[in-house]
Design a protein around this motif. Structure first.
Motif, short mmCIF file in Angstrom:
data_model
loop_
_atom_site.label_atom_id
_atom_site.label_comp_id
_atom_site.label_asym_id
_atom_site.label_seq_id
_atom_site.Cartn_x
_atom_site.Cartn_y
_atom_site.Cartn_z
N ASP A 13 0.86 -1.20 0.00
CA ASP A 13 0.00 0.00 0.00
C ASP A 13 0.90 1.24 0.00
OD1 ASP A 13 0.91 -0.44 2.60
OD2 ASP A 13 -0.93 0.30 3.55
N GLY A 41 -4.71 1.39 1.76
CA GLY A 41 -4.20 1.31 3.13
C GLY A 41 -3.60 2.63 3.54
N THR A 80 -7.32 5.64 5.84
CA THR A 80 -5.94 5.74 5.40
C THR A 80 -5.04 6.27 6.52
OG1 THR A 80 -6.16 8.01 4.58
CG2 THR A 80 -6.75 6.23 3.05
N ALA A 128 1.06 -4.66 3.72
CA ALA A 128 -0.12 -3.82 3.67
C ALA A 128 -1.29 -4.54 4.34
CB ALA A 128 -0.46 -3.53 2.20
N PRO A 129 -2.43 -3.89 4.46
CA PRO A 129 -3.63 -4.63 4.85
C PRO A 129 -3.81 -5.84 3.94
CG PRO A 129 -4.08 -2.29 4.90
CD PRO A 129 -2.70 -2.44 4.31
N ASN A 169 -1.89 -2.50 9.80
CA ASN A 169 -2.28 -3.37 8.69
C ASN A 169 -3.34 -4.38 9.10
OD1 ASN A 169 -0.56 -2.12 6.88
ND2 ASN A 169 1.08 -3.63 7.09
N HIS A 172 -6.66 -2.46 10.07
CA HIS A 172 -7.35 -1.93 8.89
C HIS A 172 -8.31 -2.94 8.29
CE1 HIS A 172 -7.72 -0.33 4.72
NE2 HIS A 172 -7.58 0.83 5.32
N ASP A 173 -7.93 -4.23 8.33
CA ASP A 173 -8.80 -5.29 7.81
C ASP A 173 -8.59 -6.56 8.63
OD1 ASP A 173 -10.45 -6.96 6.38
OD2 ASP A 173 -9.73 -6.33 4.42
#
Length: 320
Positions: A13, A41, A80, A128-129, A169, A172-173
């Motif tokens: 990301d 992300g 973000t 990243a996520p 990361n 975020h998800d």
């Protein structure tokens, strides 16, 4: 006999420290970067694609396919980290727009294609996520047969950054991270516990910033933007961040890990997104009274040879 390069795919990301990871990965002779996939992300996914292509141009990388991936997490809205990485995700350095273009397939399609086409099992490096990776594993489970391992930057044993206990990361998800743990392949967690340790000394940052080579100047400016501001020195040190996860693939001997049970907290509230790492030497009362649950075993990064990874990164990025 010279060892063959490790086929890798980076899911990122980009992101200041993702950029530091890419600058290293595309120049390391022991890594064969087969593709790069992008996910929302640090900034929105279109910004991630732009930043990734810009870094590849600045690095003088070969023709590596780059694909646009998920615009948002599986469940959560997009959140973000522009307050960390700048409005453009790259420290607001005013970098030129790339002339390269992303490929005309989505990230999951590119991941499947490159994994299955690789003559040797691929190592995935998500920095990243984990949304793209979760979608891949659920949509195309057949890819697992040609994945060597997954080394992801995410999670924390001790302290988080997005929340007191959750790393960005994974936070975020969280659902995507939970899917990752069911991948059925060896997984290494390069979490905040080691992530925060790997700092490039101020003198090296300044040398890079003063370089006449645009690629090295970019590396120096990115490192300066990642200054953790903990030393009290007015000259910034630079955190390698995500790049440490790629160093751990190129040189696994610099990372101390332990195979431990890990799960992701999915419940709403203060612990959502926490990676719960079980370091107990024996079961506790919960398991005695309620029975043991089967949890994913993950090679969790607990310590890192900072000098070794800083030297490795500098040697590769500054190499001719």
């Amino acid at each position: 006999m010279t060892a063959q390069p490790i086929p890798v795919i980076i899911d990122c990301d980009t992101g200041v420290d993702d950029a530091l990871a890419l600058l290293f990965a595309v120049r390391h002779p022991g890594l064969d970067v087969r593709a790069i996939t992008c996910v929302a992300g640090n900034t929105d996914v279109d910004g991630v694609v732009r930043n990734t292509l810009t870094v590849l141009e600045q690095a003088g990388a070969g023709d590596i396919p780059v694909a646009r991936g998920a615009e948002r997490p599986l469940v959560e809205p997009l959140r973000t980290a522009s307050h960390v990485h700048g409005q453009d995700g790259m420290g607001d350095l005013g970098l030129p727009a790339p002339t390269r273009r992303a490929v005309d397939v989505d990230a999951v399609t590119l991941l499947r294609r490159e994994i299955l086409a690789s003559p040797r099992p691929v190592t995935l490096i998500p920095t990243a996520p984990l949304t793209n990776i979760a979608l891949l594993l659920r949509t195309h489970p057949e890819v697992v047969r040609n994945i060597e391992r997954i080394v992801f930057m995410g999670g924390a044993v001790a302290t988080g950054n997005a929340t007191p206990v959750a790393e960005f990361n994974v936070w975020h998800d969280p659902e995507a991270a939970a899917v990752l743990l069911t991948a059925g392949v060896p997984i290494t967690m390069y979490g905040l516990d080691v992530f925060k340790q790997v700092l490039v000394p101020a003198a090296d940052v300044q040398r890079l910033r003063a370089s006449s080579e645009p690629r090295l100047r970019l590396a120096g400016e990115l490192l300066a933007h990642r200054d953790p501001a903990t030393s009290g020195d007015p000259t910034p040190t630079g955190g390698l961040g995500d790049a440490g996860a790629v160093c751990a693939v190129a040189d696994p001997g610099g990372l101390t890990t332990e195979l431990l049970p890990v799960e992701v907290s999915l419940a709403p509230g203060a612990t959502r997104g926490q990676t719960i790492v079980d370091r107990r030497p024996r079961p506790g009362e919960a398991e005695i009274h309620e029975g043991e649950r089967e949890l994913a075993l993950v090679d969790v990064g607990l310590d890192v040879d900072v000098e070794r990874y800083v030297k490795l990164w500098l040697t590769v990025v500054e190499g001719a």
